[in-house]
Design a protein around this motif. Structure first.
Motif, PDB file in Angstrom:
ATOM      1  N   ASP A 120      31.315  37.931  36.198  1.00 36.02           N
ATOM      2  CA  ASP A 120      32.220  38.385  35.260  1.00 36.02           C
ATOM      3  C   ASP A 120      32.722  39.756  35.798  1.00 36.02           C
ATOM      4  N   LEU A 121      33.773  40.050  35.865  1.00 37.97           N
ATOM      5  CA  LEU A 121      34.409  41.134  36.332  1.00 37.97           C
ATOM      6  C   LEU A 121      33.922  42.568  35.602  1.00 37.97           C
ATOM      7  N   LEU A 122      33.915  42.312  34.261  1.00 36.77           N
ATOM      8  CA  LEU A 122      33.556  43.617  33.587  1.00 36.77           C
ATOM      9  C   LEU A 122      32.071  43.787  33.793  1.00 36.77           C
ATOM     10  N   LEU A 123      31.160  42.817  34.066  1.00 33.32           N
ATOM     11  CA  LEU A 123      29.755  43.168  34.324  1.00 33.32           C
ATOM     12  C   LEU A 123      29.654  43.676  35.841  1.00 33.32           C
ATOM     13  N   VAL A 169      40.061  45.146  38.291  1.00 31.67           N
ATOM     14  CA  VAL A 169      39.347  44.375  37.353  1.00 31.67           C
ATOM     15  C   VAL A 169      40.461  43.954  36.012  1.00 31.67           C
ATOM     16  N   MET A 170      41.200  45.187  35.915  1.00 28.08           N
ATOM     17  CA  MET A 170      42.162  44.996  34.699  1.00 28.08           C
ATOM     18  C   MET A 170      43.395  44.039  34.992  1.00 28.08           C
ATOM     19  N   LEU A 171      43.853  44.244  36.152  1.00 30.24           N
ATOM     20  CA  LEU A 171      44.892  43.480  36.546  1.00 30.24           C
ATOM     21  C   LEU A 171      44.519  41.806  36.768  1.00 30.24           C
ATOM     22  N   VAL A 172      43.379  41.503  37.488  1.00 33.23           N
ATOM     23  CA  VAL A 172      43.106  40.230  37.714  1.00 33.23           C
ATOM     24  C   VAL A 172      42.694  39.694  36.426  1.00 33.23           C
ATOM     25  N   ALA A 173      41.816  40.251  35.415  1.00 33.09           N
ATOM     26  CA  ALA A 173      41.517  39.902  34.174  1.00 33.09           C
ATOM     27  C   ALA A 173      42.724  39.555  33.322  1.00 33.09           C
ATOM     28  N   VAL A 175      46.072  38.741  34.477  1.00 33.43           N
ATOM     29  CA  VAL A 175      46.804  37.680  34.763  1.00 33.43           C
ATOM     30  C   VAL A 175      45.993  36.275  34.560  1.00 33.43           C
ATOM     31  N   GLY A 176      44.524  36.632  34.941  1.00 36.14           N
ATOM     32  CA  GLY A 176      43.798  35.449  34.791  1.00 36.14           C
ATOM     33  C   GLY A 176      43.244  34.787  33.408  1.00 36.14           C
ATOM     34  N   ARG A 177      43.594  35.643  32.300  1.00 32.51           N
ATOM     35  CA  ARG A 177      43.487  35.422  30.887  1.00 32.51           C
ATOM     36  C   ARG A 177      41.850  35.258  30.512  1.00 32.51           C
ATOM     37  N   GLY A 178      41.289  36.118  31.310  1.00 35.57           N
ATOM     38  CA  GLY A 178      39.686  36.181  31.259  1.00 35.57           C
ATOM     39  C   GLY A 178      39.098  36.864  32.387  1.00 35.57           C
ATOM     40  N   LEU A 184      38.634  32.442  35.357  1.00 34.41           N
ATOM     41  CA  LEU A 184      39.330  32.759  36.532  1.00 34.41           C
ATOM     42  C   LEU A 184      39.568  31.901  37.705  1.00 34.41           C
ATOM     43  N   HIS A 185      38.491  31.007  38.058  1.00 35.17           N
ATOM     44  CA  HIS A 185      38.682  30.019  38.877  1.00 35.17           C
ATOM     45  C   HIS A 185      39.826  28.796  38.622  1.00 35.17           C
ATOM     46  N   HIS A 186      40.043  28.820  37.340  1.00 34.75           N
ATOM     47  CA  HIS A 186      41.048  27.676  36.707  1.00 34.75           C
ATOM     48  C   HIS A 186      42.285  28.474  36.529  1.00 34.75           C
ATOM     49  N   MET A 187      42.330  29.574  36.050  1.00 30.37           N
ATOM     50  CA  MET A 187      43.668  30.159  35.578  1.00 30.37           C
ATOM     51  C   MET A 187      44.437  31.211  36.819  1.00 30.37           C
ATOM     52  N   LEU A 188      43.656  31.546  37.920  1.00 33.86           N
ATOM     53  CA  LEU A 188      44.262  32.503  38.866  1.00 33.86           C
ATOM     54  C   LEU A 188      45.188  31.364  39.902  1.00 33.86           C
ATOM     55  N   PRO A 189      44.966  30.082  40.164  1.00 29.81           N
ATOM     56  CA  PRO A 189      46.078  29.485  40.776  1.00 29.81           C
ATOM     57  C   PRO A 189      47.303  29.507  40.130  1.00 29.81           C
ATOM     58  N   GLY A 190      47.615  29.478  39.066  1.00 27.34           N
ATOM     59  CA  GLY A 190      48.767  29.465  38.182  1.00 27.34           C
ATOM     60  C   GLY A 190      49.238  30.892  37.967  1.00 27.34           C
ATOM     61  N   ALA A 191      48.660  31.894  38.305  1.00 27.76           N
ATOM     62  CA  ALA A 191      48.995  33.483  38.030  1.00 27.76           C
ATOM     63  C   ALA A 191      50.131  33.963  39.185  1.00 27.76           C
ATOM     64  N   PRO A 192      50.763  34.906  38.940  1.00 29.76           N
ATOM     65  CA  PRO A 192      51.680  35.509  39.887  1.00 29.76           C
ATOM     66  C   PRO A 192      50.915  35.829  41.018  1.00 29.76           C
ATOM     67  N   VAL A 193      51.308  35.451  42.226  1.00 26.73           N
ATOM     68  CA  VAL A 193      50.575  35.671  43.403  1.00 26.73           C
ATOM     69  C   VAL A 193      50.424  37.102  43.942  1.00 26.73           C
ATOM     70  N   ALA A 194      51.479  37.761  43.671  1.00 25.53           N
ATOM     71  CA  ALA A 194      51.372  39.192  43.853  1.00 25.53           C
ATOM     72  C   ALA A 194      50.543  40.024  42.973  1.00 25.53           C
ATOM     73  N   ALA A 195      50.497  39.820  41.841  1.00 22.92           N
ATOM     74  CA  ALA A 195      49.526  40.380  41.062  1.00 22.92           C
ATOM     75  C   ALA A 195      48.166  40.037  41.158  1.00 22.92           C
ATOM     76  N   VAL A 196      47.832  38.808  41.548  1.00 19.06           N
ATOM     77  CA  VAL A 196      46.226  38.508  42.015  1.00 19.06           C
ATOM     78  C   VAL A 196      46.115  39.217  43.399  1.00 19.06           C
ATOM     79  N   ALA A 197      46.960  39.155  44.389  1.00 18.68           N
ATOM     80  CA  ALA A 197      46.775  39.857  45.590  1.00 18.68           C
ATOM     81  C   ALA A 197      46.283  41.401  45.281  1.00 18.68           C
ATOM     82  N   VAL A 198      47.144  42.043  44.604  1.00 22.96           N
ATOM     83  CA  VAL A 198      46.964  43.610  44.533  1.00 22.96           C
ATOM     84  C   VAL A 198      45.639  43.584  43.699  1.00 22.96           C
TER      85      VAL A 198
END
Length: 457
Positions: A120-123, A169-173, A175-178, A184-198
């Motif tokens: 988990d990103l917070l942990l 952590v803030m940005l990935v969580a 756009v990944g809605r968690g 994240l494994h299920h949600m990130l493929p549909g998230a904005p690519v630029a935001a995930v990359a940064v």
């Protein structure tokens, strides 16, 4: 019942945490000449953690935010064994702040283990802080000029990349809605690519700092040179173990073309580390750049994560690297007054067994058979080639051959003769006598280790 099962799986971490708390309380009341009790407590906690790791179960705990699996268990074993070696090589008995040293070491070890198991990103962010803050204090433990300067550089770079990591952590969580990895494994493929990359690059920035990889490597030589030798051994070994496993676990949830990014980081890290080590005369700085190059080889396994051999080879290499690097540092701790390569002239004639340990550990870091690092490199190269990264294998092979040069620059003076030679520290020498054979033993047992660390099924 689920809570009890989760706590049972986390018992090794709980043991380390409780030992740190109890040790701190004991040290507050024990007189200076009896603070060795805290060291015994810490050693007992590491042994207990090792035993429970072997007999305990595996699985996801606390809503899949922490993974107790093969990677976490291997990290537990390697980190606990590393702490035992550091305690053995450290000459701090009777020091006014002996308890503080031991407690900080335990907390840093706990942070490295939690880094490896975080799902988990917070942990992950909390583990980053736990693995970092105690080491800032340990670096300046001697309260001298070089140590204070090293601690300040370490802290400033850690704070910068730690803040960067929190932003990621803030940005990935977001756009990944968690924040947990399954989500994240299920949600990130549909998230904005630029935001995930940064966000991913920002998170990786903190992790490569802990691992000592490019571009977060600048602290490694200054800290290793400026602090106590045993602390240098700690910061170049224990946090790297947890950080590399954390990178492996984090990038697995990313939908981007991360293997290429990690491969480029691996090539840059091993090349820079080796090139910089060529010109070092101070043995601590030489070992520091050596540890940077070793992280490059470890990251090859992360880049090749899709190959079936990647994780077992990574875990084998981590175990081999830890014991071999600590063995080399144990020789440095045994001869604290020998700071340059020339200061080791006469080692073979006056302390032949210590010279043998130095030869085994330095040639082991190159990857000479039958040491564990050789087995680790061989399997990592195989996994990387199977993953379609043949160019990275070529770069790593060239770097391996090139690294032999600066290790031989250290060994050549050690094999010459000299009339007088300083008396080595006995405890650190004994640690070297244990670590060097262990490095070879890991190589001999590479087959069973790979079988134990292979994914189920």
């Amino acid at each position: 019942m689920d809570m009890a099962a989760d706590l049972g799986r986390l018992l090794p971490e709980i043991i380390l945490a409780c030992a740190a708390v109890v040790g701190l309380l004991l040290g507050s009341f024990l007189p200076r000449h009896r603070q060795w009790v805290v060291r015994v407590l810490a050693a007992a906690a590491c042994v207990a953690s090792l035993v429970w790791t072997v007999v305990g179960g595996t699985g996801m705990v606390f809503a899949e935010t922490y993974a107790v699996d093969t990677a976490t268990n291997t990290t537990r074993i390697v980190v606990s064994a590393s702490v035992l070696l550091v305690l053995a090589m450290t000459r701090i008995g009777g020091h006014a702040r002996e308890t503080e040293f031991v407690i900080l070491l335990l907390l840093a070890a706990l942070g490295a283990v939690v880094l490896a198991g975080a799902n988990d990103l917070l942990l992950l962010a909390a583990a980053y802080l736990l693995a970092s803050v105690p080491l800032y204090a340990l670096t300046g433990f001697a309260k001298d000029g070089p140590g204070t300067e090293a601690s300040l550089k370490f802290y400033l770079l850690g704070a910068l990349l730690g803040t960067t990591m929190l932003f990621g952590v803030m940005l990935v969580a977001g756009v990944g809605r968690g924040s947990d990895y399954p989500t994240l494994h299920h949600m990130l493929p549909g998230a904005p690519v630029a935001a995930v990359a940064v966000g991913a690059v920002a998170v990786l920035g903190g992790l490569v700092f802990k691992a000592g990889a490019v571009p977060g490597h600048f602290w490694v030589p200054d800290v290793t040179e400026g602090t106590l030798p045993a602390v240098g051994a700690t910061v170049t070994t224990i946090p790297k173990i947890g950080a590399v496993v954390a990178v492996y676990r984090f990038v697995a949830v990313l939908p981007l073309n991360w293997p290429l990014l990690i491969a480029v980081l691996a090539a840059a890290t091993m090349t820079l580390g080796n090139l910089a080590a060529f010109f070092q005369r101070d043995v601590r700085r030489l070992l520091a750049y050596s540890t940077i190059s070793q992280v490059g080889y470890l990251l090859m396994a992360v880049a090749a994560a899709r190959a079936s051999l990647a994780l077992p080879s990574l875990l084998l290499y981590l175990a081999a690297y830890a014991v071999t690097n600590l063995g080399a540092f144990a020789v440095v701790c045994a001869l604290p007054q020998a700071r340059t390569l020339d200061d080791y002239t006469g080692l073979r004639g006056h302390r032949p067994w210590l010279a043998v340990c130095l030869v085994v550990c330095l040639l082991g870091l190159v990857g000479t058979p039958p040491t564990g690092v050789f087995a680790g490199k061989l399997t990592i190269f195989t996994a990387t080639f199977d993953a379609g990264l043949g160019w990275l294998v070529v770069v790593a092979a060239v770097n391996t051959v090139a690294s032999l040069f600066y290790y031989l620059r250290w060994l050549m003076p050690a094999l010459r003769t000299r009339d007088e030679f300083p008396r080595p520290d006995r405890a650190a020498s004994l640690t070297a006598y244990l670590a060097a054979p262990a490095s070879v033993l890991v190589g001999v047992l590479a087959g069973p280790i790979l079988a134990l660390t292979a994914p189920a099924g």
